[in-house]
Design a protein around this motif. Structure first.
Motif, PDB file in Angstrom:
ATOM      1  N   UNK A   1       0.798  -1.241   0.011  1.00 41.92           N
ATOM      2  CA  UNK A   1      -0.185   0.068  -0.090  1.00 41.92           C
ATOM      3  C   UNK A   1       0.883   1.384   0.107  1.00 41.92           C
ATOM      4  N   UNK A   2       0.329   2.288  -0.744  1.00 42.54           N
ATOM      5  CA  UNK A   2       1.209   3.354  -0.807  1.00 42.54           C
ATOM      6  C   UNK A   2       1.028   4.188   0.463  1.00 42.54           C
ATOM      7  N   UNK A   3       2.237   5.066   0.780  1.00 42.63           N
ATOM      8  CA  UNK A   3       2.278   6.008   1.846  1.00 42.63           C
ATOM      9  C   UNK A   3       1.001   6.803   2.015  1.00 42.63           C
ATOM     10  N   UNK A   4       0.789   7.554   0.862  1.00 39.05           N
ATOM     11  CA  UNK A   4      -0.414   8.452   0.955  1.00 39.05           C
ATOM     12  C   UNK A   4      -1.734   7.647   1.188  1.00 39.05           C
ATOM     13  N   UNK A   5      -1.869   6.450   0.753  1.00 38.59           N
ATOM     14  CA  UNK A   5      -3.105   5.712   1.029  1.00 38.59           C
ATOM     15  C   UNK A   5      -3.202   5.360   2.478  1.00 38.59           C
ATOM     16  N   UNK A   6      -1.925   5.036   3.035  1.00 37.13           N
ATOM     17  CA  UNK A   6      -1.979   4.510   4.715  1.00 37.13           C
ATOM     18  C   UNK A   6      -2.169   5.882   5.454  1.00 37.13           C
ATOM     19  N   UNK A   7      -1.766   7.032   5.038  1.00 39.80           N
ATOM     20  CA  UNK A   7      -2.234   8.342   5.889  1.00 39.80           C
ATOM     21  C   UNK A   7      -3.576   8.524   5.521  1.00 39.80           C
ATOM     22  N   UNK A   8      -4.117   8.492   4.389  1.00 38.43           N
ATOM     23  CA  UNK A   8      -5.447   8.916   4.342  1.00 38.43           C
ATOM     24  C   UNK A   8      -6.450   7.767   4.872  1.00 38.43           C
ATOM     25  N   UNK A   9      -6.088   6.422   4.948  1.00 39.88           N
ATOM     26  CA  UNK A   9      -6.730   5.524   5.917  1.00 39.88           C
ATOM     27  C   UNK A   9      -6.671   5.778   7.311  1.00 39.88           C
ATOM     28  N   UNK A  10      -5.756   6.100   7.490  1.00 38.89           N
ATOM     29  CA  UNK A  10      -5.540   6.634   9.100  1.00 38.89           C
ATOM     30  C   UNK A  10      -6.274   7.685   9.633  1.00 38.89           C
ATOM     31  N   UNK A  11      -6.308   8.958   8.587  1.00 41.62           N
ATOM     32  CA  UNK A  11      -6.908   9.917   8.700  1.00 41.62           C
ATOM     33  C   UNK A  11      -8.549   9.454   8.861  1.00 41.62           C
ATOM     34  N   UNK A  12      -8.955   8.595   8.099  1.00 43.02           N
ATOM     35  CA  UNK A  12     -10.496   8.326   8.131  1.00 43.02           C
ATOM     36  C   UNK A  12     -10.722   7.716   9.104  1.00 43.02           C
ATOM     37  N   UNK A  13      -9.870   7.140   9.662  1.00 38.71           N
ATOM     38  CA  UNK A  13     -10.298   6.244  10.840  1.00 38.71           C
ATOM     39  C   UNK A  13     -10.252   7.085  12.085  1.00 38.71           C
ATOM     40  N   UNK A  14      -9.264   8.234  12.082  1.00 38.08           N
ATOM     41  CA  UNK A  14      -9.526   9.044  13.097  1.00 38.08           C
ATOM     42  C   UNK A  14     -10.669   9.933  13.069  1.00 38.08           C
ATOM     43  N   UNK A  15     -11.031  10.471  11.648  1.00 39.47           N
ATOM     44  CA  UNK A  15     -12.268  11.169  11.681  1.00 39.47           C
ATOM     45  C   UNK A  15     -13.441  10.335  11.960  1.00 39.47           C
ATOM     46  N   UNK A  16     -13.558   9.201  12.021  1.00 37.04           N
ATOM     47  CA  UNK A  16     -14.654   8.429  12.399  1.00 37.04           C
ATOM     48  C   UNK A  16     -14.827   8.395  13.867  1.00 37.04           C
ATOM     49  N   UNK A  17     -13.376   8.160  14.586  1.00 31.50           N
ATOM     50  CA  UNK A  17     -13.420   8.191  16.049  1.00 31.50           C
ATOM     51  C   UNK A  17     -14.074   9.435  16.605  1.00 31.50           C
ATOM     52  N   UNK A  18     -13.744  10.610  15.736  1.00 37.71           N
ATOM     53  CA  UNK A  18     -14.145  12.002  16.273  1.00 37.71           C
ATOM     54  C   UNK A  18     -15.735  12.059  16.141  1.00 37.71           C
ATOM     55  N   UNK A  19     -16.269  11.697  14.879  1.00 34.93           N
ATOM     56  CA  UNK A  19     -17.582  11.671  14.651  1.00 34.93           C
ATOM     57  C   UNK A  19     -18.479  10.880  15.666  1.00 34.93           C
TER      58      UNK A  19
END
Length: 186
Positions: free
Chosen positions: A1-19
């Protein structure tokens, strides 16, 4: 998996936690009436458990009252029973056409309990954000070993991940502080 995809996936998970935290906090009674307090209540409607919001309109005419107006009068008893069985601890007043819920003022002790509860919720959200960061950083380190990603790129990605993490932790702290202030305001 590409680095940008990893960061995007982690960011999405963090956003879900905040939501999720934001959603949890909206269900906490802070001394003023909110239709969201009744979101989790299920009513027996023709033999099926149905969310209260789908069988009645919910309004807040003032800061201490919630009014539930069923779309079918025959549901009043079922709605009243569902509210009484809920963990809200509010006794409904039924006048035959609608149900009125008077919210008593919160005691100081109850306010402190609620703050303690939301602090736990906020901490759970922080743990989720930290886990997302850890997973992303582990995947980045793994990509250095297996995919031949340059170490300087990996270090930059880890730094970026830390910045994203810090931003979401700050959001969580802000949500908590806002709700704490709302609860503690008499």
């Amino acid at each position: 998996m590409e680095i940008k995809e990893l960061i995007a996936k982690a960011t999405a998970n963090m956003e879900k936690a905040v939501e999720y935290l934001d959603e949890q906090l909206s269900h906490v009674r802070a001394g003023k009436a909110s239709p969201k307090l009744l979101d989790g209540i299920m009513v027996m409607y023709y033999g099926n458990a149905t969310p209260l919001t789908q069988v009645a309109s919910i309004n807040t005419p003032d800061a201490k009252t919630i009014v539930v107006t069923p779309w079918e009068r025959s549901l009043i008893k079922d709605i009243e029973k569902a509210i009484m069985d809920s963990p809200l601890g509010i006794t409904p007043e039924n006048n035959g056409e609608l149900i009125r819920l008077g919210l008593p003022p919160l005691t100081e002790e109850r306010r402190r309990q609620l703050v303690k509860q939301i602090k736990g919720d906020a901490e759970d959200a922080k743990v989720s954000v930290r886990n997302a960061r850890r997973d992303a950083i582990d995947a980045i380190k793994k990509s250095v070993k297996t995919d031949g990603t340059p170490e300087d790129v990996a270090k930059d990605a880890e730094a970026e991940m830390q910045k994203v993490h810090d931003r979401y932790i700050k959001k969580i702290d802000e949500l908590f502080a806002e709700k704490e202030k709302e609860i503690m305001t008499v």
